[in-house]
Write a protein that holds these residues in place. Structure first.
Motif, PDB file in Angstrom:
ATOM      1  N   GLN A  47       0.819  -1.221   0.000  1.00  0.00           N
ATOM      2  CA  GLN A  47       0.000   0.000   0.000  1.00  0.00           C
ATOM      3  C   GLN A  47       0.858   1.279   0.000  1.00  0.00           C
ATOM      4  OE1 GLN A  47      -3.577   0.035  -0.123  1.00  0.00           O
ATOM      5  NE2 GLN A  47      -3.051  -2.056  -0.751  1.00  0.00           N
ATOM      6  N   PRO A  48       1.730   1.453  -0.988  1.00  0.00           N
ATOM      7  CA  PRO A  48       2.538   2.674  -1.045  1.00  0.00           C
ATOM      8  C   PRO A  48       1.690   3.882  -1.400  1.00  0.00           C
ATOM      9  CG  PRO A  48       2.799   1.437  -3.072  1.00  0.00           C
ATOM     10  CD  PRO A  48       1.974   0.583  -2.150  1.00  0.00           C
ATOM     11  N   ASP A  49       2.191   5.051  -1.042  1.00  0.00           N
ATOM     12  CA  ASP A  49       1.522   6.291  -1.427  1.00  0.00           C
ATOM     13  C   ASP A  49       1.922   6.718  -2.833  1.00  0.00           C
ATOM     14  OD1 ASP A  49       0.368   6.824   1.241  1.00  0.00           O
ATOM     15  OD2 ASP A  49       2.473   7.055   1.822  1.00  0.00           O
ATOM     16  N   LEU A  50       3.163   6.396  -3.202  1.00  0.00           N
ATOM     17  CA  LEU A  50       3.722   6.850  -4.477  1.00  0.00           C
ATOM     18  C   LEU A  50       4.525   5.724  -5.114  1.00  0.00           C
ATOM     19  CD1 LEU A  50       4.358   9.272  -6.426  1.00  0.00           C
ATOM     20  CD2 LEU A  50       6.368   9.719  -4.994  1.00  0.00           C
ATOM     21  N   VAL A  51       4.365   5.556  -6.428  1.00  0.00           N
ATOM     22  CA  VAL A  51       5.136   4.572  -7.185  1.00  0.00           C
ATOM     23  C   VAL A  51       6.036   5.316  -8.158  1.00  0.00           C
ATOM     24  CG1 VAL A  51       5.043   2.647  -8.817  1.00  0.00           C
ATOM     25  CG2 VAL A  51       3.318   2.833  -7.001  1.00  0.00           C
ATOM     26  N   LEU A  52       7.344   5.065  -8.075  1.00  0.00           N
ATOM     27  CA  LEU A  52       8.279   5.571  -9.078  1.00  0.00           C
ATOM     28  C   LEU A  52       8.365   4.506 -10.154  1.00  0.00           C
ATOM     29  CD1 LEU A  52      11.219   7.143  -7.019  1.00  0.00           C
ATOM     30  CD2 LEU A  52       8.974   8.076  -7.573  1.00  0.00           C
ATOM     31  N   LEU A  53       7.845   4.797 -11.337  1.00  0.00           N
ATOM     32  CA  LEU A  53       7.598   3.763 -12.337  1.00  0.00           C
ATOM     33  C   LEU A  53       8.392   3.978 -13.613  1.00  0.00           C
ATOM     34  CD1 LEU A  53       5.816   1.307 -13.199  1.00  0.00           C
ATOM     35  CD2 LEU A  53       4.168   2.986 -14.064  1.00  0.00           C
TER      36      LEU A  53
END
Length: 223
Positions: A47-53
């Motif tokens: 459940q991350p807040d932000l994904v670096l994709l």
């Protein structure tokens, strides 16, 4: 703390990105994923807040991963980090509602600025009922900011313009070029160039503050 998942198929690159993120106050990396499938699994469990994709993954194109995340009901934000410069990729990212698009290679300062901007936007209290200006700002189309720097004069950078726009919007009152320079970390001359650009393009107002001696000080306010 803002929880971050790093998604990149290159182990060394992912480790560098993780190190960059963990140097920024208020952020922590909760996991890394080398594939789109693993990213989906980890988003569900961590459940991350932000994904670096990254967009170029071995099993999927990154924007397809975003589509699958939304279909699965995940509401985490996505910051694209990629070497993809194609207009179609950028337009697709905009349509998917990503919070940023950062080209490789980049420096720590490049990523730090975007993370700090993201954190500031995330922390902003919108209240219960909003004005049109607040709604525009919530949709990422403030008169000073991302939407105001689509076409910049030669010599001005989008990244710095975004930082100056943020400083201008968040100033409790008017802002001088010197104060802006200190807030953003650029020279006073550079700060004034960006501020005057915002004035010329109708995104800011300028007033003069008169002292006892010398020239009046130019003070800027976001519209």
């Amino acid at each position: 703390m803002i929880r971050v998942l790093v998604v990149d198929d290159d182990f060394m690159v992912a480790r560098i990105h993780r190190g960059f993120v963990e140097r920024v106050d208020g952020f922590e990396v909760v996991g890394t994923a080398p594939t789109g499938d693993e990213a989906l699994t980890l988003v569900g469990s961590l459940q991350p807040d932000l994904v670096l994709l990254d967009l170029y993954l071995p099993d999927a194109f990154g924007l397809d991963v975003v589509t699958r995340l939304r279909a699965a009901g995940h509401t985490c934000d996505v910051l694209v980090i990629t070497a993809a410069k194609e207009a179609d990729a950028v337009r697709g990212a905009v349509r998917q509602g990503v919070v940023g698009y950062l080209l490789k290679p980049f420096t720590f300062a490049d990523l730090e600025q975007r993370l700090q901007t993201y954190a500031a936007e995330r922390a902003r209290d919108l209240g219960d009922e909003l004005t049109q200006e607040q709604i525009d700002a919530a949709f990422g189309s403030p008169t000073v900011g991302r939407a105001a720097v689509a076409l910049l004069p030669k010599g001005l950078s989008t990244e710095t313009a975004e930082a100056v726009g943020t400083a201008l919007r968040e100033a409790p009152d008017t802002l001088s070029a010197t104060e802006c320079a200190e807030a953003v970390g650029i020279s006073r001359v550079s700060a004034r160039r960006y501020l005057e650009y915002f004035v010329a393009s109708g995104r800011a107002d300028v007033t003069l503050r008169y002292g006892s001696t010398g020239r009046p000080e130019r003070r800027y306010r976001a519209r």
